[in-house]
Design an enzyme around this catalytic site. Structure first.
Site, PDB file in Angstrom:
ATOM      1  N   LYS A  79       5.453  10.342  21.580  1.00  0.00           N
ATOM      2  CA  LYS A  79       5.416  11.333  22.674  1.00  0.00           C
ATOM      3  C   LYS A  79       3.979  11.621  23.106  1.00  0.00           C
ATOM      4  CE  LYS A  79       9.123  13.635  20.170  1.00  0.00           C
ATOM      5  NZ  LYS A  79       9.372  14.838  19.358  1.00  0.00           N
ATOM      6  N   THR A 113       0.836  -1.202   0.000  1.00  0.00           N
ATOM      7  CA  THR A 113       0.000   0.000   0.000  1.00  0.00           C
ATOM      8  C   THR A 113       0.874   1.257   0.000  1.00  0.00           C
ATOM      9  OG1 THR A 113      -1.596  -1.280   1.266  1.00  0.00           O
ATOM     10  CG2 THR A 113      -1.991   1.077   1.088  1.00  0.00           C
TER      11      THR A 113
HETATM   12  N1   CP Z   1      -2.561  -5.569   0.833  1.00  0.00           N
HETATM   13  C1   CP Z   1      -1.916  -4.787   1.731  1.00  0.00           C
HETATM   14  O1   CP Z   1      -2.523  -3.922   2.391  1.00  0.00           O
HETATM   15  O2   CP Z   1      -0.571  -5.010   1.797  1.00  0.00           O
HETATM   16  P1   CP Z   1       0.454  -4.216   2.706  1.00  0.00           P
HETATM   17  O3   CP Z   1       0.096  -4.497   4.144  1.00  0.00           O
HETATM   18  O4   CP Z   1       1.815  -4.730   2.322  1.00  0.00           O
HETATM   19  O5   CP Z   1       0.291  -2.745   2.405  1.00  0.00           O
END
Ligand code: CP
Length: 310
Positions: A86, A57
């Site tokens: 923090k 993503t």
């Molecule tokens: N499909 C998906 O959200 O993959 P990542 O967690 O690698 O972003």
């Protein structure tokens, strides 16, 4: 993207209508063939803030922005390396980063965090996953992949397999199928992680047929799409509960032998052991093409929210 509704923040799939996803998919098709040197987002800056790990993503959003001629600033472990450590709230963080960037891609461990961020952000928020809540851009690229692989999104029988309780991608995709016609969803999950009653009620209200099944082998010959998902170890209260749910449903060579020749296997990834590596070489294994489609769909979304669409 020409859509009936201009979407400012992308926080849940319920914001989209059928015309909107058709327009988005047409824009994604255009992105697939975008000539080099066309930089519709030149001069725009995208921030990616990830409180949870990601490969696809974050990097596909960043690739999308760079391919459109824009630039990116990123914090990939915001839980530890941003001022969240923090005690800074996500609301304050997006208020600040919204003064630096033109849009923010946000992944957070708390369900509802994207909504809270969107309520105060001066720039568009794109939800990259909020705990076990939603992952709308993943669902959009999943449905786009189905259209690209099978040539249609209507009249399909789809098995959603694995962790349907904590799996935000499966929850978002099930909801997105409300925009399709003649769909039947088959929920195949270990007993500890069924599809939520909230999603099932939404499907009922929208007239989408669904049923729960326990025997994956029995349903494989009748489905057009197998959407396999990972059992999400990080969301279980105890290791014992996770162990009880993992390894129950595996797509392997024996499963492929039962699947129709025109069907496809999808997975949002990452996988652990729920799809055997031996499946990868089969032309019906579409999950790596699916991940690549994420770049095109996210290019189309960025163009839309940053106002550079056709
Ligand atoms: N499909 C998906 O959200 O993959 P990542 O967690 O690698 O972003």
């Amino acid at each position: 993207m020409t859509a009936t509704v201009t979407i400012r923040h992308v926080v849940e799939v319920g914001q989209f209508d059928r015309a909107g996803i058709e327009a988005l998919f047409a824009a994604a098709d255009r992105m697939r063939d975008l000539p080099r040197g066309q930089d519709p987002l030149r001069g725009h800056l995208l921030a990616t803030i990830f409180y949870e790990p990601s490969t696809r993503t974050r990097l596909s959003f960043e690739a999308a922005m760079l391919r459109l001629g824009g630039q990116v600033l990123s914090t990939e472990n915001a839980r530890e390396f941003s001022s969240a450590i923090k005690g800074e709230s996500v609301e304050d963080t997006v208020r600040i980063v919204g003064g630096y960037a033109d849009a923010i891609v946000l992944r957070h461990h708390e369900q509802g965090a994207a909504h809270r961020a969107a309520a105060v952000s001066p720039v568009p928020i794109l939800n990259a996953g909020d705990g076990p809540g939603e992952h709308p851009t993943q669902a959009l690229l999943d449905l786009y992949t189905i259209r690209h692989e099978l040539g249609r999104i209507d009249g399909l029988r789809v098995a959603l397999v694995g962790d349907l309780r904590f799996g935000r991608t499966a929850r978002s995709l099930a909801r997105l199928f409300k925009l399709t016609r003649g769909t039947e969803l088959l929920f195949v999950s270990p007993p500890a992680v069924p599809m939520g009653a909230d999603v099932r009620a939404e499907l009922d209200a929208a007239g989408v047929r669904w049923r729960e099944e326990t025997d994956l082998a029995a349903v494989l010959p009748e489905v057009d799409v197998v959407y396999q998902t990972r059992i999400q170890k990080e969301r279980f209260a105890t290791p014992a509960e996770y162990e009880a749910a993992r390894g129950v449903y595996v797509v392997d060579a024996a499963a492929l032998a039962r699947l129709g020749p025109g069907a496809v296997v999808l997975h949002p990834l990452p996988r652990v052991d729920e799809i055997a590596v031996e499946v990868d070489a089969d032309p019906r294994a579409a999950y790596f093409r699916q991940a690549r489609n994420g770049v095109f769909v996210r290019m189309a979304l960025l163009e839309h929210v940053l106002g550079a669409g056709a």
